[in-house]
Write a protein that holds these residues in place. Structure first.
Motif, mmCIF file in Angstrom:
data_model
loop_
_atom_site.group_PDB
_atom_site.id
_atom_site.type_symbol
_atom_site.label_atom_id
_atom_site.label_comp_id
_atom_site.label_asym_id
_atom_site.label_seq_id
_atom_site.Cartn_x
_atom_site.Cartn_y
_atom_site.Cartn_z
ATOM 1 N N GLU A 50 0.830 -1.202 0.000
ATOM 2 C CA GLU A 50 0.000 0.000 0.000
ATOM 3 C C GLU A 50 0.867 1.255 0.000
ATOM 4 O OE1 GLU A 50 -3.196 0.491 -0.261
ATOM 5 O OE2 GLU A 50 -3.674 -1.638 -0.457
ATOM 6 N N ASP A 51 1.951 1.216 0.819
ATOM 7 C CA ASP A 51 2.858 2.366 0.852
ATOM 8 C C ASP A 51 3.511 2.589 -0.506
ATOM 9 O OD1 ASP A 51 2.233 2.739 3.487
ATOM 10 O OD2 ASP A 51 3.994 1.658 4.265
ATOM 11 N N GLU A 52 3.966 1.474 -1.115
ATOM 12 C CA GLU A 52 4.575 1.590 -2.437
ATOM 13 C C GLU A 52 3.565 2.113 -3.457
ATOM 14 O OE1 GLU A 52 6.162 -2.179 -3.423
ATOM 15 O OE2 GLU A 52 7.801 -2.090 -1.941
ATOM 16 N N LYS A 53 2.329 1.639 -3.329
ATOM 17 C CA LYS A 53 1.285 2.102 -4.246
ATOM 18 C C LYS A 53 1.036 3.600 -4.061
ATOM 19 C CE LYS A 53 -2.199 -0.619 -4.677
ATOM 20 N NZ LYS A 53 -3.476 -1.321 -4.391
ATOM 21 N N ASP A 54 0.991 4.043 -2.797
ATOM 22 C CA ASP A 54 0.787 5.471 -2.533
ATOM 23 C C ASP A 54 1.934 6.300 -3.099
ATOM 24 O OD1 ASP A 54 -1.558 4.892 -1.240
ATOM 25 O OD2 ASP A 54 -0.679 4.899 0.781
ATOM 26 N N ILE A 55 3.162 5.772 -2.936
ATOM 27 C CA ILE A 55 4.325 6.499 -3.465
ATOM 28 C C ILE A 55 4.254 6.589 -4.984
ATOM 29 C CG2 ILE A 55 6.831 6.401 -3.740
ATOM 30 C CD1 ILE A 55 6.961 5.164 -0.926
ATOM 31 N N ARG A 56 3.883 5.458 -5.620
ATOM 32 C CA ARG A 56 3.766 5.470 -7.085
ATOM 33 C C ARG A 56 2.680 6.443 -7.540
ATOM 34 N NH1 ARG A 56 4.440 -0.206 -6.591
ATOM 35 N NH2 ARG A 56 2.189 -0.508 -6.847
ATOM 36 N N ILE A 57 1.552 6.430 -6.826
ATOM 37 C CA ILE A 57 0.459 7.349 -7.177
ATOM 38 C C ILE A 57 0.906 8.800 -7.017
ATOM 39 C CG2 ILE A 57 -1.823 8.161 -6.475
ATOM 40 C CD1 ILE A 57 -2.504 5.263 -5.772
ATOM 41 N N LYS A 58 1.634 9.076 -5.920
ATOM 42 C CA LYS A 58 2.124 10.436 -5.689
ATOM 43 C C LYS A 58 3.096 10.857 -6.780
ATOM 44 C CE LYS A 58 4.447 13.300 -2.235
ATOM 45 N NZ LYS A 58 5.094 13.313 -0.901
ATOM 46 N N ASN A 59 4.015 9.942 -7.135
ATOM 47 C CA ASN A 59 4.977 10.260 -8.195
ATOM 48 C C ASN A 59 4.282 10.483 -9.530
ATOM 49 O OD1 ASN A 59 7.112 10.045 -6.396
ATOM 50 N ND2 ASN A 59 7.484 7.874 -6.858
ATOM 51 N N LEU A 60 3.295 9.618 -9.815
ATOM 52 C CA LEU A 60 2.548 9.783 -11.064
ATOM 53 C C LEU A 60 1.778 11.099 -11.074
ATOM 54 C CD1 LEU A 60 1.169 6.168 -11.607
ATOM 55 C CD2 LEU A 60 2.900 7.337 -12.978
ATOM 56 N N SER A 61 1.194 11.447 -9.925
ATOM 57 C CA SER A 61 0.441 12.700 -9.839
ATOM 58 C C SER A 61 1.355 13.899 -10.056
ATOM 59 C CB SER A 61 -0.244 12.794 -8.472
ATOM 60 O OG SER A 61 -0.932 14.013 -8.343
ATOM 61 N N GLU A 62 2.530 13.879 -9.404
ATOM 62 C CA GLU A 62 3.479 14.976 -9.592
ATOM 63 C C GLU A 62 3.975 15.022 -11.034
ATOM 64 O OE1 GLU A 62 6.491 14.322 -6.732
ATOM 65 O OE2 GLU A 62 5.295 15.043 -5.022
ATOM 66 N N GLY A 63 4.209 13.823 -11.608
ATOM 67 C CA GLY A 63 4.643 13.783 -13.005
ATOM 68 C C GLY A 63 3.579 14.326 -13.940
ATOM 69 N N ASN A 64 2.309 13.989 -13.647
ATOM 70 C CA ASN A 64 1.217 14.496 -14.480
ATOM 71 C C ASN A 64 1.102 16.013 -14.377
ATOM 72 O OD1 ASN A 64 0.491 11.987 -15.433
ATOM 73 N ND2 ASN A 64 -1.003 11.609 -13.811
ATOM 74 N N LYS A 65 1.262 16.539 -13.143
ATOM 75 C CA LYS A 65 1.198 17.987 -12.967
ATOM 76 C C LYS A 65 2.322 18.675 -13.737
ATOM 77 C CE LYS A 65 -1.020 18.015 -8.405
ATOM 78 N NZ LYS A 65 -0.846 18.368 -6.969
ATOM 79 N N LYS A 66 3.524 18.118 -13.630
ATOM 80 C CA LYS A 66 4.661 18.700 -14.336
ATOM 81 C C LYS A 66 4.457 18.632 -15.840
ATOM 82 C CE LYS A 66 9.692 18.374 -14.728
ATOM 83 N NZ LYS A 66 10.903 17.627 -14.289
ATOM 84 N N MET A 67 3.961 17.478 -16.306
ATOM 85 C CA MET A 67 3.721 17.317 -17.736
ATOM 86 C C MET A 67 2.625 18.267 -18.218
ATOM 87 S SD MET A 67 2.814 13.800 -19.786
ATOM 88 C CE MET A 67 4.265 13.025 -19.063
ATOM 89 N N SER A 68 1.578 18.421 -17.401
ATOM 90 C CA SER A 68 0.494 19.340 -17.771
ATOM 91 C C SER A 68 1.001 20.771 -17.842
ATOM 92 C CB SER A 68 -0.647 19.236 -16.758
ATOM 93 O OG SER A 68 -1.202 17.940 -16.745
ATOM 94 N N SER A 69 1.852 21.148 -16.866
ATOM 95 C CA SER A 69 2.411 22.497 -16.870
ATOM 96 C C SER A 69 3.283 22.726 -18.100
ATOM 97 C CB SER A 69 3.223 22.722 -15.595
ATOM 98 O OG SER A 69 3.815 23.999 -15.591
ATOM 99 N N GLU A 70 4.125 21.740 -18.420
ATOM 100 C CA GLU A 70 4.979 21.861 -19.601
ATOM 101 C C GLU A 70 4.143 21.896 -20.877
ATOM 102 O OE1 GLU A 70 7.628 18.590 -19.347
ATOM 103 O OE2 GLU A 70 8.906 19.505 -17.797
ATOM 104 N N LEU A 71 3.072 21.115 -20.895
ATOM 105 C CA LEU A 71 2.196 21.106 -22.066
ATOM 106 C C LEU A 71 1.513 22.457 -22.246
ATOM 107 C CD1 LEU A 71 0.890 19.511 -24.358
ATOM 108 C CD2 LEU A 71 -0.868 18.760 -22.756
ATOM 109 N N LEU A 72 1.065 23.049 -21.132
ATOM 110 C CA LEU A 72 0.432 24.366 -21.212
ATOM 111 C C LEU A 72 1.417 25.421 -21.697
ATOM 112 C CD1 LEU A 72 -1.727 24.364 -17.951
ATOM 113 C CD2 LEU A 72 -2.544 24.206 -20.305
ATOM 114 N N ARG A 73 2.663 25.362 -21.186
ATOM 115 C CA ARG A 73 3.675 26.321 -21.642
ATOM 116 C C ARG A 73 3.975 26.135 -23.122
ATOM 117 N NH1 ARG A 73 6.185 25.371 -16.583
ATOM 118 N NH2 ARG A 73 7.597 23.862 -17.539
ATOM 119 N N ALA A 74 4.092 24.867 -23.532
ATOM 120 C CA ALA A 74 4.374 24.602 -24.948
ATOM 121 C C ALA A 74 3.229 25.094 -25.827
ATOM 122 C CB ALA A 74 4.596 23.105 -25.159
#
Length: 226
Positions: A50-74
């Protein structure tokens, strides 16, 4: 070991029977403890997963936010580039049109000079030339090129080019008296300024009478001496 029964008979007890009975009693306890350990380990593994799953979800969420921000800038950069390219292309087309119309105006100037030199405007040939002149003006108006009305208006340095100052009291000061070369606008902007003469106040004759010139004073003094 011996056992006393109700008839007070003593019987011998087999040690193997005691060991077997003891094992029967101990096995459920050991099995229960083993089961608890297995459950604890399973729960621990589940918690870790569960902890590993939460960490993966958190990393994916942060990655999605970063990707969304970069996509908006692009996307914003792309939209800015597209607008800038469109504006630059529009300006290039506009400059090309202005240069073309300026060349047309030189031809139009010569056309109008030739018509001004004609004395007989009733001649059919001259009337045909005047029709061509009108068609020329219609083509310019379709391209949003219009003559700037100058004569009789107030001098405007943004639309007129003063070539001569004309002293006169017949026109208000800074009034355009004569047009030497017509000016034109293109899409509401200056294409070519009008070359004009501008009215300035004429010297007042009353001032001359009140303030005679030095030469007149000298001549009068010479007459007195004579």
């Amino acid at each position: 070991m011996t056992e006393v029964n109700e008839n007070s008979e003593v019987k011998a007890i087999d040690p193997d029977q005691i060991t077997e009975a003891t094992n029967i009693e101990i096995q459920p306890v050991l099995k229960s403890e083993t089961t608890d350990l297995d459950e604890l380990e399973a729960q621990k593994r589940e918690n870790e997963e569960e902890d590993e799953k939460d960490i993966r979800i958190k990393n994916l969420s942060e990655g999605n936010k970063k990707m969304s921000s970069e996509l908006l800038r692009a996307r914003a950069d792309y939209e800015n580039l597209k607008r800038r390219s469109t504006r630059e292309r529009f300006e290039e087309i506009k400059r090309a049109k202005k240069n073309l119309f300026l060349n047309f105006l030189e031809i139009l100037d010569n056309f109008e000079r030739a018509l001004d030199a004609v004395e007989n405007h009733d001649d059919s040939f001259v009337q045909g030339i005047e029709m061509i002149h009108k068609q020329f003006l219609d083509v310019l108006s379709q391209g949003s090129v219009y003559e700037i009305k100058a004569e009789g208006t107030e001098f405007n340095p943004h639309m007129h080019e003063a070539m001569v100052q004309f002293p006169t009291n017949d026109y208000p000061e800074n009034t355009v008296v004569q047009v030497f070369q017509k000016g034109y606008s293109f899409n509401g902007e200056l294409l070519r300024p009008s070359q004009v003469s501008v009215a300035t106040p004429a010297p007042s004759s009353s001032n001359d009478e009140k303030n005679p010139s030095v030469s007149e004073k000298d001549s009068s003094s010479q007459e007195d001496q004579a």
